[in-house]
Design a protein around this motif. Structure first.
Motif, PDB file in Angstrom:
ATOM      1  N   SER A   1       7.251  -3.282 -11.823  1.00 59.50           N
ATOM      2  CA  SER A   1       6.122  -2.936 -10.949  1.00 59.50           C
ATOM      3  C   SER A   1       6.043  -1.417 -10.864  1.00 59.50           C
ATOM      4  CB  SER A   1       6.317  -3.558  -9.561  1.00 59.50           C
ATOM      5  OG  SER A   1       6.393  -4.966  -9.649  1.00 59.50           O
ATOM      6  N   LEU A   2       5.101  -0.828 -11.570  1.00 60.92           N
ATOM      7  CA  LEU A   2       5.053   0.628 -11.732  1.00 60.92           C
ATOM      8  C   LEU A   2       4.070   1.316 -10.788  1.00 60.92           C
ATOM      9  CD1 LEU A   2       5.049   0.703 -15.647  1.00 60.92           C
ATOM     10  CD2 LEU A   2       7.007   0.943 -14.095  1.00 60.92           C
ATOM     11  N   LEU A   3       3.476   0.566  -9.888  1.00 58.44           N
ATOM     12  CA  LEU A   3       2.423   1.147  -9.047  1.00 58.44           C
ATOM     13  C   LEU A   3       2.933   2.316  -8.215  1.00 58.44           C
ATOM     14  CD1 LEU A   3      -0.566   0.756  -8.180  1.00 58.44           C
ATOM     15  CD2 LEU A   3       0.297  -0.566  -6.252  1.00 58.44           C
ATOM     16  N   GLY A   4       4.141   2.215  -7.674  1.00 63.66           N
ATOM     17  CA  GLY A   4       4.672   3.284  -6.836  1.00 63.66           C
ATOM     18  C   GLY A   4       4.791   4.601  -7.571  1.00 63.66           C
ATOM     19  N   TYR A   5       5.094   4.549  -8.859  1.00 62.20           N
ATOM     20  CA  TYR A   5       5.214   5.766  -9.659  1.00 62.20           C
ATOM     21  C   TYR A   5       3.852   6.317 -10.046  1.00 62.20           C
ATOM     22  CZ  TYR A   5      10.111   4.501  -9.951  1.00 62.20           C
ATOM     23  OH  TYR A   5      11.404   4.182  -9.623  1.00 62.20           O
ATOM     24  N   VAL A   6       2.921   5.421 -10.345  1.00 63.50           N
ATOM     25  CA  VAL A   6       1.585   5.846 -10.739  1.00 63.50           C
ATOM     26  C   VAL A   6       0.845   6.490  -9.582  1.00 63.50           C
ATOM     27  CG1 VAL A   6      -0.691   4.993 -11.444  1.00 63.50           C
ATOM     28  CG2 VAL A   6       1.354   4.179 -12.614  1.00 63.50           C
ATOM     29  N   PHE A   7       1.025   5.930  -8.383  1.00 66.34           N
ATOM     30  CA  PHE A   7       0.224   6.347  -7.237  1.00 66.34           C
ATOM     31  C   PHE A   7       0.938   7.277  -6.268  1.00 66.34           C
ATOM     32  CE2 PHE A   7      -3.370   3.051  -6.675  1.00 66.34           C
ATOM     33  CZ  PHE A   7      -4.200   3.887  -7.396  1.00 66.34           C
ATOM     34  N   ASP A   8       2.154   7.722  -6.593  1.00 70.57           N
ATOM     35  CA  ASP A   8       2.889   8.566  -5.638  1.00 70.57           C
ATOM     36  C   ASP A   8       2.954   7.867  -4.280  1.00 70.57           C
ATOM     37  OD1 ASP A   8       4.169  10.693  -4.446  1.00 70.57           O
ATOM     38  OD2 ASP A   8       2.357  11.860  -4.137  1.00 70.57           O
ATOM     39  N   SER A   9       3.331   6.593  -4.302  1.00 70.42           N
ATOM     40  CA  SER A   9       3.234   5.759  -3.112  1.00 70.42           C
ATOM     41  C   SER A   9       4.255   6.153  -2.047  1.00 70.42           C
ATOM     42  CB  SER A   9       3.438   4.295  -3.493  1.00 70.42           C
ATOM     43  OG  SER A   9       3.423   3.482  -2.339  1.00 70.42           O
ATOM     44  N   VAL A  10       3.824   6.057  -0.798  1.00 72.27           N
ATOM     45  CA  VAL A  10       4.738   6.273   0.325  1.00 72.27           C
ATOM     46  C   VAL A  10       5.114   4.938   0.966  1.00 72.27           C
ATOM     47  CG1 VAL A  10       3.858   8.567   0.821  1.00 72.27           C
ATOM     48  CG2 VAL A  10       2.796   6.587   1.933  1.00 72.27           C
ATOM     49  N   PHE A  11       4.635   3.832   0.371  1.00 76.93           N
ATOM     50  CA  PHE A  11       4.953   2.521   0.911  1.00 76.93           C
ATOM     51  C   PHE A  11       6.379   2.103   0.555  1.00 76.93           C
ATOM     52  CE2 PHE A  11       0.236   1.871   0.095  1.00 76.93           C
ATOM     53  CZ  PHE A  11      -0.110   2.184   1.395  1.00 76.93           C
TER      54      PHE A  11
ATOM     55  N   LEU B   1       0.658  -6.188  -5.424  1.00 78.73           N
ATOM     56  CA  LEU B   1      -0.176  -5.000  -5.302  1.00 78.73           C
ATOM     57  C   LEU B   1      -0.416  -4.362  -6.670  1.00 78.73           C
ATOM     58  CD1 LEU B   1      -1.565  -3.483  -3.005  1.00 78.73           C
ATOM     59  CD2 LEU B   1       0.390  -1.939  -2.914  1.00 78.73           C
ATOM     60  N   THR B   2       0.599  -4.355  -7.506  1.00 77.11           N
ATOM     61  CA  THR B   2       0.449  -3.814  -8.857  1.00 77.11           C
ATOM     62  C   THR B   2      -0.559  -4.621  -9.657  1.00 77.11           C
ATOM     63  OG1 THR B   2       2.720  -2.954  -8.896  1.00 77.11           O
ATOM     64  CG2 THR B   2       1.657  -3.316 -11.019  1.00 77.11           C
ATOM     65  N   PHE B   3      -0.485  -5.951  -9.559  1.00 75.03           N
ATOM     66  CA  PHE B   3      -1.437  -6.798 -10.286  1.00 75.03           C
ATOM     67  C   PHE B   3      -2.866  -6.531  -9.824  1.00 75.03           C
ATOM     68  CE2 PHE B   3      -3.988 -10.687 -10.548  1.00 75.03           C
ATOM     69  CZ  PHE B   3      -3.952 -10.907 -11.919  1.00 75.03           C
ATOM     70  N   ARG B   4      -3.071  -6.447  -8.521  1.00 73.42           N
ATOM     71  CA  ARG B   4      -4.416  -6.238  -7.987  1.00 73.42           C
ATOM     72  C   ARG B   4      -4.987  -4.896  -8.429  1.00 73.42           C
ATOM     73  NH1 ARG B   4      -4.156  -8.578  -1.730  1.00 73.42           N
ATOM     74  NH2 ARG B   4      -3.374 -10.660  -2.272  1.00 73.42           N
ATOM     75  N   TRP B   5      -4.151  -3.842  -8.381  1.00 67.39           N
ATOM     76  CA  TRP B   5      -4.637  -2.538  -8.811  1.00 67.39           C
ATOM     77  C   TRP B   5      -4.883  -2.508 -10.315  1.00 67.39           C
ATOM     78  CZ3 TRP B   5      -6.866   1.471  -6.686  1.00 67.39           C
ATOM     79  CH2 TRP B   5      -6.739   1.664  -5.311  1.00 67.39           C
ATOM     80  N   GLY B   6      -4.042  -3.188 -11.078  1.00 70.69           N
ATOM     81  CA  GLY B   6      -4.267  -3.249 -12.520  1.00 70.69           C
ATOM     82  C   GLY B   6      -5.607  -3.858 -12.856  1.00 70.69           C
ATOM     83  N   VAL B   7      -5.943  -4.971 -12.191  1.00 72.22           N
ATOM     84  CA  VAL B   7      -7.243  -5.615 -12.412  1.00 72.22           C
ATOM     85  C   VAL B   7      -8.377  -4.709 -11.935  1.00 72.22           C
ATOM     86  CG1 VAL B   7      -8.705  -7.565 -11.733  1.00 72.22           C
ATOM     87  CG2 VAL B   7      -6.292  -7.951 -12.300  1.00 72.22           C
ATOM     88  N   PHE B   8      -8.172  -4.057 -10.788  1.00 73.66           N
ATOM     89  CA  PHE B   8      -9.213  -3.183 -10.245  1.00 73.66           C
ATOM     90  C   PHE B   8      -9.520  -2.019 -11.189  1.00 73.66           C
ATOM     91  CE2 PHE B   8     -10.536   0.349  -7.343  1.00 73.66           C
ATOM     92  CZ  PHE B   8     -11.741  -0.207  -6.928  1.00 73.66           C
ATOM     93  N   PHE B   9      -8.499  -1.463 -11.828  1.00 74.35           N
ATOM     94  CA  PHE B   9      -8.740  -0.395 -12.794  1.00 74.35           C
ATOM     95  C   PHE B   9      -9.641  -0.877 -13.935  1.00 74.35           C
ATOM     96  CE2 PHE B   9      -4.800   1.892 -11.249  1.00 74.35           C
ATOM     97  CZ  PHE B   9      -5.484   3.024 -10.838  1.00 74.35           C
TER      98      PHE B   9
ATOM     99  N   SER C   1      -8.702  -2.964   1.792  1.00 71.22           N
ATOM    100  CA  SER C   1      -8.574  -4.422   1.721  1.00 71.22           C
ATOM    101  C   SER C   1      -7.157  -4.862   1.363  1.00 71.22           C
ATOM    102  CB  SER C   1      -9.563  -4.992   0.702  1.00 71.22           C
ATOM    103  OG  SER C   1      -9.156  -4.706  -0.631  1.00 71.22           O
ATOM    104  N   GLN C   2      -6.343  -3.935   0.844  1.00 74.79           N
ATOM    105  CA  GLN C   2      -4.961  -4.265   0.476  1.00 74.79           C
ATOM    106  C   GLN C   2      -3.975  -4.027   1.614  1.00 74.79           C
ATOM    107  OE1 GLN C   2      -4.769  -5.854  -2.494  1.00 74.79           O
ATOM    108  NE2 GLN C   2      -6.967  -5.432  -2.314  1.00 74.79           N
ATOM    109  N   MET C   3      -4.459  -3.460   2.723  1.00 73.12           N
ATOM    110  CA  MET C   3      -3.550  -3.159   3.822  1.00 73.12           C
ATOM    111  C   MET C   3      -2.868  -4.397   4.420  1.00 73.12           C
ATOM    112  SD  MET C   3      -3.216   0.067   4.066  1.00 73.12           S
ATOM    113  CE  MET C   3      -3.325   0.038   2.272  1.00 73.12           C
ATOM    114  N   PRO C   4      -3.566  -5.539   4.543  1.00 74.92           N
ATOM    115  CA  PRO C   4      -2.837  -6.731   5.033  1.00 74.92           C
ATOM    116  C   PRO C   4      -1.672  -7.122   4.131  1.00 74.92           C
ATOM    117  CG  PRO C   4      -5.207  -7.047   5.231  1.00 74.92           C
ATOM    118  CD  PRO C   4      -5.016  -5.782   4.446  1.00 74.92           C
ATOM    119  N   LEU C   5      -1.863  -7.018   2.816  1.00 77.77           N
ATOM    120  CA  LEU C   5      -0.770  -7.317   1.886  1.00 77.77           C
ATOM    121  C   LEU C   5       0.384  -6.342   2.091  1.00 77.77           C
ATOM    122  CD1 LEU C   5       0.431  -8.735  -0.644  1.00 77.77           C
ATOM    123  CD2 LEU C   5      -0.789  -7.019  -2.016  1.00 77.77           C
ATOM    124  N   VAL C   6       0.049  -5.069   2.216  1.00 71.55           N
ATOM    125  CA  VAL C   6       1.074  -4.053   2.431  1.00 71.55           C
ATOM    126  C   VAL C   6       1.836  -4.335   3.722  1.00 71.55           C
ATOM    127  CG1 VAL C   6       1.452  -1.598   2.926  1.00 71.55           C
ATOM    128  CG2 VAL C   6      -0.132  -2.273   1.109  1.00 71.55           C
TER     129      VAL C   6
END
Length: 214
Positions: free
Chosen positions: A131-141, A151-159, A196-201
């Motif tokens: 799950s590479l989303l944290g590295y791609v997005f400089d995530s603080v989560f 979350l990574t899957f959802r953002w991948g599809v959204f891109f 819309s992803q905040m509930p998942l987070v």
């Protein structure tokens, strides 16, 4: 040069949210302004008329602005977030092609290429169990493994959705409409999707020592 650390690693220098927003959105706003006011700007500085239509002036401004944004980010934090770096490199390469060949096609393709690239990285990483989303997005989560996967899957599809939208818009509408849509269409869509992803987070946030102390 030190690139972004992982999302949960300590010792990172952080930009204020407002400054981070300015550095990320500032170049795009200047791109829109230079395109919409290109003719007036060229009248004030006749040498700029050699660039041609406003989209070419806007492209040059975009290249300078995104370079300055990365330089400021590096100067303040001594690191560069992955996503702005990759996006910046594509802007510089395709912007240079746009100006050199005097063909706006290249700058219009930039969002498609960047979005497909990040979508492929995220979904490809998931295929290999990463799950590479944290590295791609400089995530603080701070999420559990299931949260990062979802979350990574959802953002991948959204891109990929953003890539398709970009292709439809630049092929179907004028250059001015496309530039405006990048600011007043894509950004609101991205903000709405993010919210819309905040509930998942919230469901998958894990407590850390820092969270407990706070």
């Amino acid at each position: 040069m030190e690139f972004e650390k992982g999302p949960n690693e300590p010792g990172r220098k952080e930009l204020s949210p407002l400054l981070k927003l300015v550095l990320e959105l500032g170049p795009l706003v200047l791109f829109f302004f230079a395109n919409s006011r290109g003719a007036a700007i060229a009248d004030q500085f006749p040498v700029l008329k050699e660039l041609g239509d406003p989209i070419f002036l806007a492209t040059a401004v975009f290249m300078v602005a995104i370079s300055l944004s990365l330089a400021v980010s590096w100067a303040l934090t001594r690191r560069l977030p992955v996503m702005p770096v990759v996006s910046g490199v594509v802007v510089l390469v395709f912007g240079a092609l746009t100006l050199w060949l005097h063909d706006e096609l290249f700058i219009k393709l930039k969002p498609t290429i960047v979005n497909v690239l990040f979508g492929s990285i995220l979904l490809g990483g998931l295929a290999f169990g990463k799950s590479l989303l944290g590295y791609v997005f400089d995530s603080v989560f701070h999420l559990d493994d299931e949260g990062w996967r979802k979350l990574t899957f959802r953002w991948g599809v959204f891109f990929f959705v953003l890539a398709v939208i970009n292709e439809v818009v630049w092929r179907s509408f004028s250059t001015d409409f496309w530039v405006s849509f990048k600011v007043f269409g894509v950004m609101p869509l991205t903000i709405v999707f993010t919210l819309s992803q905040m509930p998942l987070v919230a469901r998958h946030t894990v407590e850390t020592g820092e969270n407990k102390d706070g």
